[in-house]
Write a protein that holds these residues in place. Structure first.
Motif, PDB file in Angstrom:
ATOM      1  N   ALA A  79       0.854  -1.190   0.000  1.00  0.00           N
ATOM      2  CA  ALA A  79       0.000   0.000   0.000  1.00  0.00           C
ATOM      3  C   ALA A  79       0.885   1.232   0.000  1.00  0.00           C
ATOM      4  CB  ALA A  79      -0.913   0.007   1.226  1.00  0.00           C
ATOM      5  N   ILE A  80       0.567   2.181  -0.869  1.00  0.00           N
ATOM      6  CA  ILE A  80       1.244   3.469  -0.866  1.00  0.00           C
ATOM      7  C   ILE A  80       0.242   4.491  -0.359  1.00  0.00           C
ATOM      8  CG2 ILE A  80       2.371   5.226  -2.277  1.00  0.00           C
ATOM      9  CD1 ILE A  80       3.290   3.056  -4.160  1.00  0.00           C
ATOM     10  N   VAL A  81       0.531   5.075   0.785  1.00  0.00           N
ATOM     11  CA  VAL A  81      -0.420   5.978   1.428  1.00  0.00           C
ATOM     12  C   VAL A  81       0.224   7.331   1.692  1.00  0.00           C
ATOM     13  CG1 VAL A  81      -1.608   4.029   2.513  1.00  0.00           C
ATOM     14  CG2 VAL A  81       0.194   5.225   3.775  1.00  0.00           C
ATOM     15  N   GLY A  82      -0.617   8.304   2.016  1.00  0.00           N
ATOM     16  CA  GLY A  82      -0.130   9.643   2.308  1.00  0.00           C
ATOM     17  C   GLY A  82      -1.213  10.663   1.994  1.00  0.00           C
ATOM     18  N   LEU A  83      -0.961  11.900   2.355  1.00  0.00           N
ATOM     19  CA  LEU A  83      -1.923  12.958   2.115  1.00  0.00           C
ATOM     20  C   LEU A  83      -1.976  13.312   0.630  1.00  0.00           C
ATOM     21  CD1 LEU A  83      -1.065  15.293   5.138  1.00  0.00           C
ATOM     22  CD2 LEU A  83      -2.991  13.705   4.943  1.00  0.00           C
ATOM     23  N   ASN A  84      -3.012  14.044   0.220  1.00  0.00           N
ATOM     24  CA  ASN A  84      -3.112  14.501  -1.163  1.00  0.00           C
ATOM     25  C   ASN A  84      -1.890  15.340  -1.527  1.00  0.00           C
ATOM     26  OD1 ASN A  84      -5.610  13.282  -1.451  1.00  0.00           O
ATOM     27  ND2 ASN A  84      -6.760  15.139  -0.938  1.00  0.00           N
ATOM     28  N   GLY A  85      -1.334  15.074  -2.708  1.00  0.00           N
ATOM     29  CA  GLY A  85      -0.177  15.822  -3.171  1.00  0.00           C
ATOM     30  C   GLY A  85       1.150  15.317  -2.658  1.00  0.00           C
ATOM     31  N   ALA A  86       1.130  14.190  -1.929  1.00  0.00           N
ATOM     32  CA  ALA A  86       2.378  13.664  -1.358  1.00  0.00           C
ATOM     33  C   ALA A  86       3.281  13.029  -2.412  1.00  0.00           C
ATOM     34  CB  ALA A  86       2.061  12.646  -0.256  1.00  0.00           C
ATOM     35  N   GLY A  87       2.680  12.592  -3.534  1.00  0.00           N
ATOM     36  CA  GLY A  87       3.467  11.927  -4.581  1.00  0.00           C
ATOM     37  C   GLY A  87       3.081  10.484  -4.805  1.00  0.00           C
ATOM     38  N   SER A 123      -1.773  -4.655 -14.926  1.00  0.00           N
ATOM     39  CA  SER A 123      -3.175  -4.251 -15.002  1.00  0.00           C
ATOM     40  C   SER A 123      -3.288  -3.055 -14.077  1.00  0.00           C
ATOM     41  CB  SER A 123      -4.109  -5.362 -14.512  1.00  0.00           C
ATOM     42  OG  SER A 123      -4.173  -6.426 -15.422  1.00  0.00           O
ATOM     43  N   ALA A 124      -3.832  -1.956 -14.575  1.00  0.00           N
ATOM     44  CA  ALA A 124      -3.822  -0.735 -13.767  1.00  0.00           C
ATOM     45  C   ALA A 124      -5.170  -0.030 -13.795  1.00  0.00           C
ATOM     46  CB  ALA A 124      -2.729   0.217 -14.256  1.00  0.00           C
ATOM     47  N   VAL A 125      -5.505   0.592 -12.680  1.00  0.00           N
ATOM     48  CA  VAL A 125      -6.657   1.480 -12.592  1.00  0.00           C
ATOM     49  C   VAL A 125      -6.140   2.814 -12.073  1.00  0.00           C
ATOM     50  CG1 VAL A 125      -8.899   1.929 -11.546  1.00  0.00           C
ATOM     51  CG2 VAL A 125      -8.252  -0.416 -12.129  1.00  0.00           C
ATOM     52  N   PHE A 126      -6.180   3.822 -12.930  1.00  0.00           N
ATOM     53  CA  PHE A 126      -5.726   5.149 -12.541  1.00  0.00           C
ATOM     54  C   PHE A 126      -6.922   6.074 -12.341  1.00  0.00           C
ATOM     55  CE2 PHE A 126      -1.898   3.665 -14.888  1.00  0.00           C
ATOM     56  CZ  PHE A 126      -0.986   3.811 -13.856  1.00  0.00           C
ATOM     57  N   VAL A 179       1.016  -8.122 -12.432  1.00  0.00           N
ATOM     58  CA  VAL A 179       1.107  -7.036 -11.449  1.00  0.00           C
ATOM     59  C   VAL A 179      -0.123  -6.148 -11.560  1.00  0.00           C
ATOM     60  CG1 VAL A 179       2.485  -5.112 -10.576  1.00  0.00           C
ATOM     61  CG2 VAL A 179       3.622  -7.070 -11.647  1.00  0.00           C
ATOM     62  N   MET A 180      -0.787  -5.917 -10.413  1.00  0.00           N
ATOM     63  CA  MET A 180      -1.945  -5.031 -10.374  1.00  0.00           C
ATOM     64  C   MET A 180      -1.550  -3.724  -9.704  1.00  0.00           C
ATOM     65  SD  MET A 180      -4.890  -6.202 -11.602  1.00  0.00           S
ATOM     66  CE  MET A 180      -6.101  -5.318 -10.640  1.00  0.00           C
ATOM     67  N   LEU A 181      -1.921  -2.605 -10.334  1.00  0.00           N
ATOM     68  CA  LEU A 181      -1.653  -1.285  -9.778  1.00  0.00           C
ATOM     69  C   LEU A 181      -2.988  -0.558  -9.662  1.00  0.00           C
ATOM     70  CD1 LEU A 181       1.403  -0.389 -12.047  1.00  0.00           C
ATOM     71  CD2 LEU A 181       1.477  -1.315  -9.736  1.00  0.00           C
ATOM     72  N   LEU A 182      -3.401  -0.253  -8.442  1.00  0.00           N
ATOM     73  CA  LEU A 182      -4.709   0.346  -8.204  1.00  0.00           C
ATOM     74  C   LEU A 182      -4.535   1.701  -7.539  1.00  0.00           C
ATOM     75  CD1 LEU A 182      -6.488  -2.871  -6.854  1.00  0.00           C
ATOM     76  CD2 LEU A 182      -6.412  -2.025  -9.204  1.00  0.00           C
ATOM     77  N   ASP A 183      -4.758   2.759  -8.307  1.00  0.00           N
ATOM     78  CA  ASP A 183      -4.557   4.118  -7.825  1.00  0.00           C
ATOM     79  C   ASP A 183      -5.883   4.723  -7.384  1.00  0.00           C
ATOM     80  OD1 ASP A 183      -3.596   6.625  -7.251  1.00  0.00           O
ATOM     81  OD2 ASP A 183      -3.423   7.252  -9.344  1.00  0.00           O
ATOM     82  N   GLU A 184      -6.151   4.682  -6.091  1.00  0.00           N
ATOM     83  CA  GLU A 184      -7.394   5.206  -5.518  1.00  0.00           C
ATOM     84  C   GLU A 184      -8.608   4.706  -6.310  1.00  0.00           C
ATOM     85  OE1 GLU A 184      -7.546   7.151  -2.816  1.00  0.00           O
ATOM     86  OE2 GLU A 184      -5.782   8.442  -2.719  1.00  0.00           O
ATOM     87  N   PRO A 185      -8.713   3.383  -6.541  1.00  0.00           N
ATOM     88  CA  PRO A 185      -9.789   2.880  -7.401  1.00  0.00           C
ATOM     89  C   PRO A 185     -11.166   2.962  -6.762  1.00  0.00           C
ATOM     90  CG  PRO A 185      -8.661   1.048  -6.381  1.00  0.00           C
ATOM     91  CD  PRO A 185      -7.900   2.292  -5.995  1.00  0.00           C
ATOM     92  N   THR A 186     -11.217   3.211  -5.476  1.00  0.00           N
ATOM     93  CA  THR A 186     -12.504   3.233  -4.778  1.00  0.00           C
ATOM     94  C   THR A 186     -12.739   4.580  -4.105  1.00  0.00           C
ATOM     95  OG1 THR A 186     -11.415   2.221  -2.861  1.00  0.00           O
ATOM     96  CG2 THR A 186     -12.532   0.749  -4.377  1.00  0.00           C
ATOM     97  N   VAL A 210      -2.945   2.218  -3.933  1.00  0.00           N
ATOM     98  CA  VAL A 210      -2.712   3.604  -3.541  1.00  0.00           C
ATOM     99  C   VAL A 210      -3.993   4.119  -2.906  1.00  0.00           C
ATOM    100  CG1 VAL A 210      -2.244   5.945  -4.319  1.00  0.00           C
ATOM    101  CG2 VAL A 210      -1.017   4.032  -5.339  1.00  0.00           C
ATOM    102  N   SER A 211      -3.892   4.658  -1.703  1.00  0.00           N
ATOM    103  CA  SER A 211      -5.092   5.148  -1.029  1.00  0.00           C
ATOM    104  C   SER A 211      -4.721   6.207   0.001  1.00  0.00           C
ATOM    105  CB  SER A 211      -5.836   3.999  -0.336  1.00  0.00           C
ATOM    106  OG  SER A 211      -7.002   4.469   0.306  1.00  0.00           O
TER     107      SER A 211
END
Length: 274
Positions: free
Chosen positions: A45-53, A96-99, A181-188, A215-216
């Motif tokens: 999981a990659i987490v952090g505040l908005n704009g963190a990167g 497989s990615a969801v951006f 590899v699955m990459l899910l960028d704030e998918p929910t 990513v969430s």
């Protein structure tokens, strides 16, 4: 040539090494010397505040950004010097990615999920993916089911979805592809916290032994991951499991407790109102 020739050739290891990135016209780097190693089958999981990167980091993993500083290493091979076409072929086969930014063609639901022509669609697989993504209940109520047209751009009887339903559709599409590899960028992001946590839990089971990066900004939803990466101001500032990071009494714990308190307060208000 460094390009993976089959989706069965799951990468042994993906590594970002000293990666920095600055958007055109920006005064400072969005990513600063990121070093991240992703092991096969690991859920991160990659987490952090908005704009963190967070989103920039996951796009660096895919190779969307052509950054000058640092390198991406797959199976011990740096892809930096590969021709652009080879990079794109590798990315398509591996990920497989969801951006947050996406494009959906005005075709049938089944074609969207499978990304192929009707004669090549595995309809049972489409159904399974829609069930896991939490969208099947809506689809089965449609007159034409998975053969319903998406949107009203071309068809007057096309089906329109809410923001949350579109995200579920994109999740189903990513699952159907079944890349290593699955990459899910704030998918929910359009879902409420409880719905998001439930969906992530289902996907955690379905993606057993599949390398997955979530990513969430909601820390509770990714607490099941093997490893959590907290990014702050473009840098990795904390790393470990959910319990390990709570014990550190750092930024992760502060953010987690703040979010938990917020959700609890909302629940208390709802109970009072009822």
């Amino acid at each position: 040539n460094g390009v993976t020739n089959s989706v069965d050739d799951c990468p042994k290891e993906i590594e970002l090494k000293n990666v920095s990135y600055r958007y055109e016209g920006a005064n400072h780097n969005t990513l600063q010397n990121i070093n991240l190693k992703i092991n096969p089958g690991e859920h991160i999981a990659i987490v952090g505040l908005n704009g963190a990167g967070k989103t920039t980091t996951i796009k660096a993993v895919v190779g969307i950004h052509d950054f000058e500083d640092g390198s991406i290493i797959i199976n011990g091979h740096s892809i930096k010097e590969e021709p652009v076409i080879c990079k794109k072929m590798m990315a398509y086969r591996l990920y497989s990615a969801v951006f947050q930014q996406f494009s959906i063609l005005p075709v049938t639901i089944a074609e969207i999920v499978s990304e192929t022509t009707p004669e090549n669609i595995d309809y049972n697989k489409v159904k399974r993916c829609l069930i896991v993504a939490g969208l099947w209940n809506k689809i089965e109520q449609l007159t034409n089911g998975v053969n319903s047209q998406f949107g009203k751009t071309i068809y007057d009887d096309g089906v329109e979805f809410s923001g949350g339903e579109i995200q579920k559709l994109l999740l189903a599409r990513a699952m159907y592809k079944n890349a290593p590899v699955m990459l899910l960028d704030e998918p929910t992001a359009a879902l409420d916290p409880i719905a998001e946590s439930t969906l992530y839990g289902h996907y955690n089971q379905i993606s057993f032994q599949k390398t997955t990066v979530f990513v969430s900004h909601r820390l509770a939803s990714t607490s099941f991951c093997d490893r959590i990466i907290l990014i702050e101001n473009g840098k990795i500032c904390e790393e470990g499991s959910h319990n390990e990071l709570l014990k550190q009494n750092g930024t992760y714990r502060m953010l987690f407790e703040t979010q938990a308190k917020y959700y609890k307060n909302n629940l208390d208000k709802t109970e009072v109102a009822e």
